[in-house]
Design a protein around this motif. Structure first.
Motif, PDB file in Angstrom:
ATOM      1  N   MET A   1      89.226  55.459  -6.778  1.00  0.00           N
ATOM      2  CA  MET A   1      88.887  55.748  -5.392  1.00  0.00           C
ATOM      3  C   MET A   1      89.965  56.631  -4.801  1.00  0.00           C
ATOM      4  SD  MET A   1      88.348  53.007  -2.431  1.00  0.00           S
ATOM      5  CE  MET A   1      88.317  53.509  -0.764  1.00  0.00           C
ATOM      6  N   LEU A   2      89.503  57.655  -4.137  1.00  0.00           N
ATOM      7  CA  LEU A   2      90.456  58.552  -3.501  1.00  0.00           C
ATOM      8  C   LEU A   2      91.120  57.827  -2.358  1.00  0.00           C
ATOM      9  CD1 LEU A   2      91.679  61.353  -3.078  1.00  0.00           C
ATOM     10  CD2 LEU A   2      89.718  61.862  -1.651  1.00  0.00           C
ATOM     11  N   THR A   3      92.407  57.686  -2.452  1.00  0.00           N
ATOM     12  CA  THR A   3      93.137  57.048  -1.363  1.00  0.00           C
ATOM     13  C   THR A   3      93.305  58.047  -0.259  1.00  0.00           C
ATOM     14  OG1 THR A   3      95.195  57.637  -2.383  1.00  0.00           O
ATOM     15  CG2 THR A   3      94.334  55.423  -2.830  1.00  0.00           C
ATOM     16  N   ALA A   4      93.462  57.543   0.870  1.00  0.00           N
ATOM     17  CA  ALA A   4      93.500  58.442   1.993  1.00  0.00           C
ATOM     18  C   ALA A   4      94.881  58.630   2.550  1.00  0.00           C
ATOM     19  CB  ALA A   4      92.581  57.909   3.077  1.00  0.00           C
ATOM     20  N   LEU A   5      95.794  58.531   1.756  1.00  0.00           N
ATOM     21  CA  LEU A   5      97.167  58.659   2.118  1.00  0.00           C
ATOM     22  C   LEU A   5      97.453  60.050   2.471  1.00  0.00           C
ATOM     23  CD1 LEU A   5      97.481  59.071  -1.262  1.00  0.00           C
ATOM     24  CD2 LEU A   5      97.278  56.857  -0.356  1.00  0.00           C
ATOM     25  N   PRO A  81      82.117  65.070  -6.383  1.00  0.00           N
ATOM     26  CA  PRO A  81      81.825  66.469  -6.100  1.00  0.00           C
ATOM     27  C   PRO A  81      82.322  66.914  -4.724  1.00  0.00           C
ATOM     28  CG  PRO A  81      79.862  65.167  -5.811  1.00  0.00           C
ATOM     29  CD  PRO A  81      80.916  64.241  -6.356  1.00  0.00           C
ATOM     30  N   ARG A  82      82.664  65.961  -3.872  1.00  0.00           N
ATOM     31  CA  ARG A  82      83.123  66.282  -2.517  1.00  0.00           C
ATOM     32  C   ARG A  82      84.625  66.094  -2.422  1.00  0.00           C
ATOM     33  NH1 ARG A  82      79.314  64.027   1.989  1.00  0.00           N
ATOM     34  NH2 ARG A  82      81.302  63.088   2.486  1.00  0.00           N
ATOM     35  N   SER A  83      85.234  66.855  -1.544  1.00  0.00           N
ATOM     36  CA  SER A  83      86.658  66.674  -1.308  1.00  0.00           C
ATOM     37  C   SER A  83      86.859  66.089   0.090  1.00  0.00           C
ATOM     38  CB  SER A  83      87.411  67.992  -1.464  1.00  0.00           C
ATOM     39  OG  SER A  83      86.947  68.953  -0.555  1.00  0.00           O
ATOM     40  N   PHE A  84      88.014  65.476   0.262  1.00  0.00           N
ATOM     41  CA  PHE A  84      88.395  64.889   1.547  1.00  0.00           C
ATOM     42  C   PHE A  84      89.576  65.689   2.071  1.00  0.00           C
ATOM     43  CE2 PHE A  84      91.184  62.047   3.950  1.00  0.00           C
ATOM     44  CZ  PHE A  84      90.307  61.658   4.956  1.00  0.00           C
ATOM     45  N   CYS A  85      89.443  66.215   3.279  1.00  0.00           N
ATOM     46  CA  CYS A  85      90.498  67.033   3.875  1.00  0.00           C
ATOM     47  C   CYS A  85      91.074  66.346   5.112  1.00  0.00           C
ATOM     48  CB  CYS A  85      89.950  68.390   4.277  1.00  0.00           C
ATOM     49  SG  CYS A  85      89.279  69.365   2.910  1.00  0.00           S
ATOM     50  N   THR A  86      92.355  66.557   5.317  1.00  0.00           N
ATOM     51  CA  THR A  86      93.054  65.999   6.465  1.00  0.00           C
ATOM     52  C   THR A  86      94.154  66.970   6.877  1.00  0.00           C
ATOM     53  OG1 THR A  86      94.128  63.999   7.316  1.00  0.00           O
ATOM     54  CG2 THR A  86      94.674  64.656   5.074  1.00  0.00           C
ATOM     55  N   ALA A 101      91.409  57.472   7.158  1.00  0.00           N
ATOM     56  CA  ALA A 101      91.155  57.341   5.724  1.00  0.00           C
ATOM     57  C   ALA A 101      89.793  57.927   5.394  1.00  0.00           C
ATOM     58  CB  ALA A 101      91.205  55.866   5.324  1.00  0.00           C
ATOM     59  N   VAL A 102      89.533  58.148   4.142  1.00  0.00           N
ATOM     60  CA  VAL A 102      88.242  58.634   3.689  1.00  0.00           C
ATOM     61  C   VAL A 102      87.133  57.658   4.110  1.00  0.00           C
ATOM     62  CG1 VAL A 102      88.344  57.593   1.391  1.00  0.00           C
ATOM     63  CG2 VAL A 102      87.056  59.710   1.731  1.00  0.00           C
ATOM     64  N   THR A 103      87.478  56.382   4.305  1.00  0.00           N
ATOM     65  CA  THR A 103      86.527  55.358   4.742  1.00  0.00           C
ATOM     66  C   THR A 103      86.271  55.409   6.245  1.00  0.00           C
ATOM     67  OG1 THR A 103      88.337  53.811   5.075  1.00  0.00           O
ATOM     68  CG2 THR A 103      87.261  53.788   2.911  1.00  0.00           C
ATOM     69  N   GLY A 104      87.045  56.236   6.967  1.00  0.00           N
ATOM     70  CA  GLY A 104      86.917  56.317   8.417  1.00  0.00           C
ATOM     71  C   GLY A 104      87.873  55.412   9.175  1.00  0.00           C
ATOM     72  N   GLU A 105      88.571  54.535   8.464  1.00  0.00           N
ATOM     73  CA  GLU A 105      89.521  53.624   9.097  1.00  0.00           C
ATOM     74  C   GLU A 105      90.756  54.381   9.575  1.00  0.00           C
ATOM     75  OE1 GLU A 105      89.679  49.640   6.695  1.00  0.00           O
ATOM     76  OE2 GLU A 105      89.282  51.315   5.321  1.00  0.00           O
ATOM     77  N   THR A 106      91.362  53.879  10.635  1.00  0.00           N
ATOM     78  CA  THR A 106      92.632  54.411  11.096  1.00  0.00           C
ATOM     79  C   THR A 106      93.736  53.791  10.252  1.00  0.00           C
ATOM     80  OG1 THR A 106      91.799  54.683  13.343  1.00  0.00           O
ATOM     81  CG2 THR A 106      94.193  54.606  13.069  1.00  0.00           C
TER      82      THR A 106
END
Length: 115
Positions: A1-5, A81-86, A101-106
């Motif tokens: 799982m892509l962490t959203a760090l 196939p998708r990327s997460f950008c921040t 986070a990628v999950t939408g959490e703060t």
């Protein structure tokens, strides 16, 4: 799982770029989720990353910079196939910020020394 760090926005005069990520190389991005669990991510200057999610699972993939944001593409354990950008944050060891986070959490993110 892509962490959203992941790296959140900090106001700046110019658009952040890959050079602003240099303090993360050789160090650890630690993301703390609302439930208190943490995820860790290690960026490499060659455009790759490794991570350990808040549930303990390992992940890895690639990162790139687009429009002042760092974008993550997970390759393992499951290719996405998708990327997460921040937004990229500027700062060194000890810099802390709030992100999504990628999950939408703060989440709370901190750049910590070492691996």
């Amino acid at each position: 799982m892509l962490t959203a760090l992941i790296l959140a926005a900090v106001l700046s005069q110019s658009q952040p770029g890959a050079a602003d990520l240099a303090p993360a190389f050789g160090n650890t991005l630690v993301s703390t989720y609302p439930d208190g669990r943490t995820a860790r991510m290690w960026l490499q200057p060659n455009g790759r990353y490794e991570g350990r999610g808040r549930r303990g699972g390992a992940s890895s993939g690639v990162w790139s910079v687009r429009d002042g944001q760092v974008c993550f593409g997970q390759r393992r354990p499951i290719w996405s196939p998708r990327s997460f950008c921040t937004p990229i944050v500027r700062g060194g060891i000890g810099t802390k910020w709030t992100a999504r986070a990628v999950t939408g959490e703060t989440i709370q993110v901190e750049l910590m020394a070492g691996r």
